[in-house]
Write a protein that holds these residues in place. Structure first.
Motif, PDB file in Angstrom:
ATOM      1  N   LEU A  70      24.070  -1.332  13.898  1.00 14.61           N
ATOM      2  CA  LEU A  70      24.714  -1.835  12.530  1.00 14.61           C
ATOM      3  C   LEU A  70      24.517  -0.645  11.723  1.00 14.61           C
ATOM      4  CD1 LEU A  70      25.763  -4.577  11.409  1.00 14.61           C
ATOM      5  CD2 LEU A  70      23.748  -4.796  10.380  1.00 14.61           C
ATOM      6  N   ALA A  71      25.617  -0.018  11.339  1.00 11.42           N
ATOM      7  CA  ALA A  71      25.560   1.119  10.404  1.00 11.42           C
ATOM      8  C   ALA A  71      25.145   0.768   9.104  1.00 11.42           C
ATOM      9  CB  ALA A  71      27.071   1.796  10.393  1.00 11.42           C
ATOM     10  N   PRO A  72      24.744   1.706   8.337  1.00 12.86           N
ATOM     11  CA  PRO A  72      24.127   1.311   6.970  1.00 12.86           C
ATOM     12  C   PRO A  72      25.127   0.733   6.038  1.00 12.86           C
ATOM     13  CG  PRO A  72      23.398   3.437   7.620  1.00 12.86           C
ATOM     14  CD  PRO A  72      24.187   3.087   8.625  1.00 12.86           C
ATOM     15  N   PHE A  73      24.531  -0.354   5.355  1.00 16.13           N
ATOM     16  CA  PHE A  73      25.374  -1.076   4.585  1.00 16.13           C
ATOM     17  C   PHE A  73      24.703  -1.708   3.664  1.00 16.13           C
ATOM     18  CE2 PHE A  73      24.780  -4.410   7.172  1.00 16.13           C
ATOM     19  CZ  PHE A  73      24.820  -5.861   6.545  1.00 16.13           C
ATOM     20  N   VAL A  74      25.345  -2.041   2.341  1.00 22.44           N
ATOM     21  CA  VAL A  74      24.433  -3.036   1.205  1.00 22.44           C
ATOM     22  C   VAL A  74      25.188  -4.393   1.526  1.00 22.44           C
ATOM     23  CG1 VAL A  74      24.322  -3.062  -1.391  1.00 22.44           C
ATOM     24  CG2 VAL A  74      24.481  -0.701  -0.295  1.00 22.44           C
TER      25      VAL A  74
END
Length: 478
Positions: free
Chosen positions: A226-230
């Motif tokens: 899971l790529a970095p995300f807010v």
């Protein structure tokens, strides 16, 4: 020297005994849990039945249950057995690093908090219960991100084995096997990410809304991240736009309705049936990409394009186009089939070999990029049997004053259409057609050819040039 060694051993022994006494006493006092849960009760709560530590910074827990809520969701995770180590030095860099996390028999639950612009009345009865969380607690409005970077939380090399259960919104499932991943999260509304994800699972069941069984068993083996995300900026399905999965699948599929999201873009097509799904899935941040190659062997297969439905058995191939990397193809081939018009009891035709090929965007997420994608459908009908010509009466113009009274025949042809154009060529033949023309009934050889082309790119128009009706060797019956 000997006395110094003895003194060191004695100090270590006393320190270990003191550590075991104080830490294990603290871990099992109810007051400890109360103090932990007073920190941010609106955010999280932690409960455990028993906990102990044999050496510094390594803790073992039994009966662990953690729950909490975000601005828009509520969650809960449970495990009967877990252990982890906490690194001390990273704390000075505002980092909580938990290493070598091991757990067994994970259970995870997730449900949405009510929003004024969404109606969950039809599905909320299927959402999971969450401990000590009010299901009617409304979703909170988004707050400005707090200043500063906050704390960085790293769960490194977490692994779980055993029997796992999940209940996300109205989807429930269970699987046996191993999971491994590293989780990183930044507090104060920062990003979250998952790296090094590995899964080797035997799927036990997967259901939607309690009684709709999607799969009765199978196997999943592959990697994910899971790529970095807010999360606050990407709630719900938007989070899937950061997910990558590369896995081998082998599962019994009790419903092929999962293909509807793709086929409904082509004139409202819908799929149903059951079978065995096998192959390779490669998904990257919202798109199916090169390497995806899935096949379904279906002992029950139904395809509907209102007002028509084709039912039988066959196979489905789902793969990326080799020369168009952004195009996904779904190839449906019927081994045996029966085609019906809605409301008819007699089939339009029966046989085998009907082929439907749908092509469209490889975008999976229902967002603006997917809506811009174009779909195209190709239909190929081999020579199939027509048990009763009367069902084709609806296709004859009234001005012909010709009625099909019975007889058998065969049909073959092909068609292609998209949102902007249409082309079709069908041929219906019979050497035993029963017709009525005005006041006369007769038997004849029939050859009906339909050729249609259409263009909707500008002003819609349809060209029927080439359509014909040929009657031969007519024999008067009355």
């Amino acid at each position: 020297m000997k006395s110094l060694l003895i003194r060191i051993i004695l100090i270590l022994t006393v320190g270990e005994i003191a550590y075991l006494a104080l830490v294990n006493l603290a871990l099992n006092l109810p007051l400890t849990q109360s103090l932990v849960n007073q920190h941010r009760p609106e955010k999280y709560a932690v409960y455990w039945e028993r906990a102990w530590s044999w050496y510094p910074f390594r803790v073992h827990v039994r009966g662990l249950s953690v729950n909490g809520q975000t601005r828009s969701q509520q969650w809960q995770a449970d495990t009967p057995v877990a252990s982890a180590s906490v690194a001390v030095l990273p704390l000075f860099r505002r980092t909580v690093q938990v290493d070598d996390v091991a757990a067994e028999d994970l259970a995870f639950r997730l449900r949405p908090r009510p929003k004024p612009d969404k109606d969950y009345a039809a599905t909320r009865g299927f959402f999971p219960p969450i401990r000590d969380r009010d299901p009617d607690s409304p979703a909170a409005s988004r707050k400005p991100r707090k200043p500063g970077t906050g704390w960085r939380i790293v769960v490194d090399g977490a692994r779980a084995r055993g029997h796992h259960e999940f209940w996300v919104f109205q989807v429930r499932g269970a699987a046996d096997g191993d999971l491994r991943a590293t989780l990183t999260y930044q507090t104060r509304g920062g990003p979250v990410s998952v790296s090094g994800g590995e899964a080797d699972l035997a799927l036990r069941h997967l259901t939607v809304n309690k009684d709709w069984e999607v799969s009765s068993g199978g196997a999943v083996k592959g990697v994910f991240e899971l790529a970095p995300f807010v999360p606050a900026e990407n709630p719900g399905l938007k989070a899937l736009g950061f997910l990558t999965v590369d896995a081998e699948l082998d599962a019994a599929v009790e419903s092929l309705g999962f293909l509807d999201f793709y086929l409904r873009r082509v004139n409202g097509m819908a799929m149903d049936g059951k079978g065995q799904l096998r192959g390779h899935l490669h998904y990257e941040q919202g798109n199916l990409v090169h390497g995806t190659d899935l096949k379904v062997s279906a002992d029950r297969l139904a395809l509907s394009v209102p007002p028509y439905q084709v039912a039988g058995s066959g196979g489905i191939a789902i793969r990326m186009s080799p020369d168009q990397p952004e195009t996904l193809g779904i190839d449906i081939l019927f081994d045996a089939l029966e085609a019906l018009h809605r409301g008819d009891q007699v089939p339009l035709f029966t046989g085998q070999g009907l082929r439907v090929v749908a092509q469209g965007t490889a975008r999976v997420l229902p967002d603006a990029a997917r809506e811009r994608g174009q779909g195209r459908l190709a239909l190929s009908i081999p020579s199939v049997q027509v048990p009763d010509l009367r069902v084709y009466q609806r296709y004859l113009p009234d001005r012909w004053n010709l009625e099909l009274k019975g007889g058998q025949g065969s049909l073959q042809g092909q068609a292609q259409f998209s949102a902007s154009d249409l082309s079709a060529q069908l041929n219906l033949v019979s050497d035993d057609a029963h017709l009525r023309f005005k006041d006369f009934r007769f038997e004849t050889n029939l050859d009906l050819g339909l050729k249609v082309t259409g263009d909707a790119s500008g002003s819609a128009n349809v060209d029927l040039s080439g359509t014909y009706l040929r009657l031969d060797q007519a024999r008067l019956a009355s």
